[in-house]
Scaffold this motif. Structure first.
Motif, PDB file in Angstrom:
ATOM      1  N   CYS A  53      15.164  -0.830  19.099  1.00  0.00           N
ATOM      2  CA  CYS A  53      15.297  -2.227  19.487  1.00  0.00           C
ATOM      3  C   CYS A  53      14.129  -3.036  18.946  1.00  0.00           C
ATOM      4  CB  CYS A  53      15.403  -2.385  21.005  1.00  0.00           C
ATOM      5  SG  CYS A  53      13.906  -2.008  21.924  1.00  0.00           S
ATOM      6  N   HIS A  54      14.379  -4.316  18.764  1.00  0.00           N
ATOM      7  CA  HIS A  54      13.361  -5.296  18.388  1.00  0.00           C
ATOM      8  C   HIS A  54      13.199  -6.242  19.572  1.00  0.00           C
ATOM      9  CE1 HIS A  54      13.688  -4.021  14.165  1.00  0.00           C
ATOM     10  NE2 HIS A  54      15.004  -4.025  14.358  1.00  0.00           N
ATOM     11  N   PRO A 106       6.751  -5.383  13.800  1.00  0.00           N
ATOM     12  CA  PRO A 106       6.183  -6.292  14.797  1.00  0.00           C
ATOM     13  C   PRO A 106       7.266  -6.992  15.610  1.00  0.00           C
ATOM     14  CG  PRO A 106       6.128  -7.312  12.629  1.00  0.00           C
ATOM     15  CD  PRO A 106       6.629  -5.908  12.419  1.00  0.00           C
ATOM     16  N   SER A 107       6.822  -7.816  16.577  1.00  0.00           N
ATOM     17  CA  SER A 107       7.763  -8.537  17.428  1.00  0.00           C
ATOM     18  C   SER A 107       8.593  -9.500  16.589  1.00  0.00           C
ATOM     19  CB  SER A 107       7.014  -9.295  18.526  1.00  0.00           C
ATOM     20  OG  SER A 107       6.118 -10.239  17.958  1.00  0.00           O
ATOM     21  N   ARG A 108       9.718  -9.922  17.144  1.00  0.00           N
ATOM     22  CA  ARG A 108      10.631 -10.818  16.435  1.00  0.00           C
ATOM     23  C   ARG A 108      10.891 -12.087  17.239  1.00  0.00           C
ATOM     24  NH1 ARG A 108      15.609  -7.750  13.369  1.00  0.00           N
ATOM     25  NH2 ARG A 108      14.363  -6.445  11.967  1.00  0.00           N
ATOM     26  N   GLY A 109      11.600 -12.992  16.612  1.00  0.00           N
ATOM     27  CA  GLY A 109      11.941 -14.239  17.275  1.00  0.00           C
ATOM     28  C   GLY A 109      13.085 -14.106  18.247  1.00  0.00           C
ATOM     29  N   ALA A 110      13.867 -13.021  18.130  1.00  0.00           N
ATOM     30  CA  ALA A 110      14.978 -12.759  19.049  1.00  0.00           C
ATOM     31  C   ALA A 110      15.094 -11.257  19.256  1.00  0.00           C
ATOM     32  CB  ALA A 110      16.289 -13.325  18.494  1.00  0.00           C
ATOM     33  N   SER A 111      15.345 -10.848  20.482  1.00  0.00           N
ATOM     34  CA  SER A 111      15.477  -9.420  20.776  1.00  0.00           C
ATOM     35  C   SER A 111      16.851  -8.919  20.345  1.00  0.00           C
ATOM     36  CB  SER A 111      15.268  -9.167  22.272  1.00  0.00           C
ATOM     37  OG  SER A 111      13.940  -9.443  22.652  1.00  0.00           O
ATOM     38  N   VAL A 113      19.201  -4.953  19.884  1.00  0.00           N
ATOM     39  CA  VAL A 113      19.314  -3.505  20.037  1.00  0.00           C
ATOM     40  C   VAL A 113      20.276  -2.988  18.982  1.00  0.00           C
ATOM     41  CG1 VAL A 113      19.990  -1.612  21.564  1.00  0.00           C
ATOM     42  CG2 VAL A 113      18.871  -3.643  22.516  1.00  0.00           C
ATOM     43  N   GLU A 114      19.863  -1.969  18.228  1.00  0.00           N
ATOM     44  CA  GLU A 114      20.696  -1.390  17.180  1.00  0.00           C
ATOM     45  C   GLU A 114      21.037   0.053  17.539  1.00  0.00           C
ATOM     46  OE1 GLU A 114      19.247  -2.071  13.194  1.00  0.00           O
ATOM     47  OE2 GLU A 114      18.277  -3.952  13.805  1.00  0.00           O
ATOM     48  N   LEU A 115      22.334   0.335  17.676  1.00  0.00           N
ATOM     49  CA  LEU A 115      22.819   1.638  18.094  1.00  0.00           C
ATOM     50  C   LEU A 115      23.812   2.191  17.087  1.00  0.00           C
ATOM     51  CD1 LEU A 115      23.617   0.810  21.843  1.00  0.00           C
ATOM     52  CD2 LEU A 115      21.487   1.753  20.918  1.00  0.00           C
ATOM     53  N   ILE A 131      25.166  -7.402  10.323  1.00  0.00           N
ATOM     54  CA  ILE A 131      23.862  -7.456   9.675  1.00  0.00           C
ATOM     55  C   ILE A 131      22.835  -7.843  10.730  1.00  0.00           C
ATOM     56  CG2 ILE A 131      22.466  -8.833   8.066  1.00  0.00           C
ATOM     57  CD1 ILE A 131      24.025  -6.707   6.668  1.00  0.00           C
ATOM     58  N   SER A 132      21.655  -7.277  10.642  1.00  0.00           N
ATOM     59  CA  SER A 132      20.597  -7.580  11.595  1.00  0.00           C
ATOM     60  C   SER A 132      20.379  -9.085  11.706  1.00  0.00           C
ATOM     61  CB  SER A 132      19.292  -6.899  11.167  1.00  0.00           C
ATOM     62  OG  SER A 132      18.256  -7.188  12.069  1.00  0.00           O
ATOM     63  N   GLY A 133      20.307  -9.574  12.946  1.00  0.00           N
ATOM     64  CA  GLY A 133      20.119 -10.993  13.200  1.00  0.00           C
ATOM     65  C   GLY A 133      21.401 -11.749  13.475  1.00  0.00           C
TER      66      GLY A 133
END
Length: 242
Positions: A53-54, A106-111, A113-115, A131-133
């Motif tokens: 997760c981010h 590092p931390s991101r602008g939005a959380s 979870v990738e499963l 796609i991520s984001g």
């Protein structure tokens, strides 16, 4: 005892999760396989991206405490990115749980979870390939850390298989950002060509790297692959498809 008194509450789930996290905190996953191929300006690396997760700075503080900063324990192939010491639990419908999910920094602008698909089945979630984001309209989950929890209303995805490319890599392969490619993998008993590998274009600091999830990596026996090759989507020289 009444039926109502036998119901498991969110507080019960969080208490159990924190107990598990306190015992398992800090363990790191095994390093992914990285077979390479030659013939282009930069070496091609194919890595398995395990569930992770981010998190935003705000969510890091909610889950791990006021002022908490992520602690890198393993630097990833792309410069500046790392697997953190911190882990969280992901709780889905009917209180099904993945007790240890690595936080990446590092931390991101939005959380987010990738499963993998099997992770989603385990949680009872129907998650799309994105796609991520790109998380609009995706399912959410409960994220539990040692110091707190939060309800993520959307952001749980299956990451679309993709390749990170610098401008020189895109020029060498004759592709552009968001194009789709194929990944040909030769491995014992599992030689396969994966379609719909999305190009993620970046700057000159980006290294040529394909990301697959654990289901895909296991299905093609990636750890024992002897050769990998990126092909343009219209290249007829590939073999079988999946």
């Amino acid at each position: 005892m009444s039926a109502a008194s036998n119901q498991v509450t969110r507080e019960d789930v969080e208490r159990v999760v924190r107990s598990v996290l306190s015992r398992q905190f800090g363990q790191s996953p095994a390093a992914p396989a990285t077979p390479t191929s030659s013939g282009k300006p930069n070496p091609l690396v194919v890595n398995i991206s395990a569930r992770h997760c981010h998190l935003t700075d705000e969510h890091i503080e909610i889950l791990f405490g006021k002022g908490h900063k992520l602690n890198p324990i393993k630097w990833l192939y792309q410069d500046g990115y790392y697997a953190a010491e911190e882990t969280v639990a992901i709780v889905g419908p009917r209180r099904r749980m993945l007790p240890e999910v690595r936080v990446l920094g590092p931390s991101r602008g939005a959380s987010q979870v990738e499963l993998a698909f099997t992770d989603a089945i385990s949680l009872g979630l129907d998650i799309p390939v994105r796609i991520s984001g790109d998380v609009a309209g995706t399912p959410g989950c409960l994220i539990v850390g040692p110091k707190g929890s939060l309800e993520l209303h959307e952001g749980v995805i299956r990451a679309m298989r993709h390749v990170h490319m610098s401008p020189s890599d895109m020029a060498a392969y004759g592709v552009k950002d968001k194009d789709l490619m194929q990944l040909k993998v030769e491995s014992p008993g599992c030689s396969t060509t994966l379609e719909n590998v999305s190009v993620r274009g970046g700057d000159d600091k980006i290294k040529l790297e394909v990301h697959l999830d654990t289901d895909e990596g296991n299905a093609i026996n990636l750890p024992n692959a002897t050769h990998v090759q990126l092909l343009k989507a219209n290249d007829s020289s590939c073999g079988c498809h999946t």
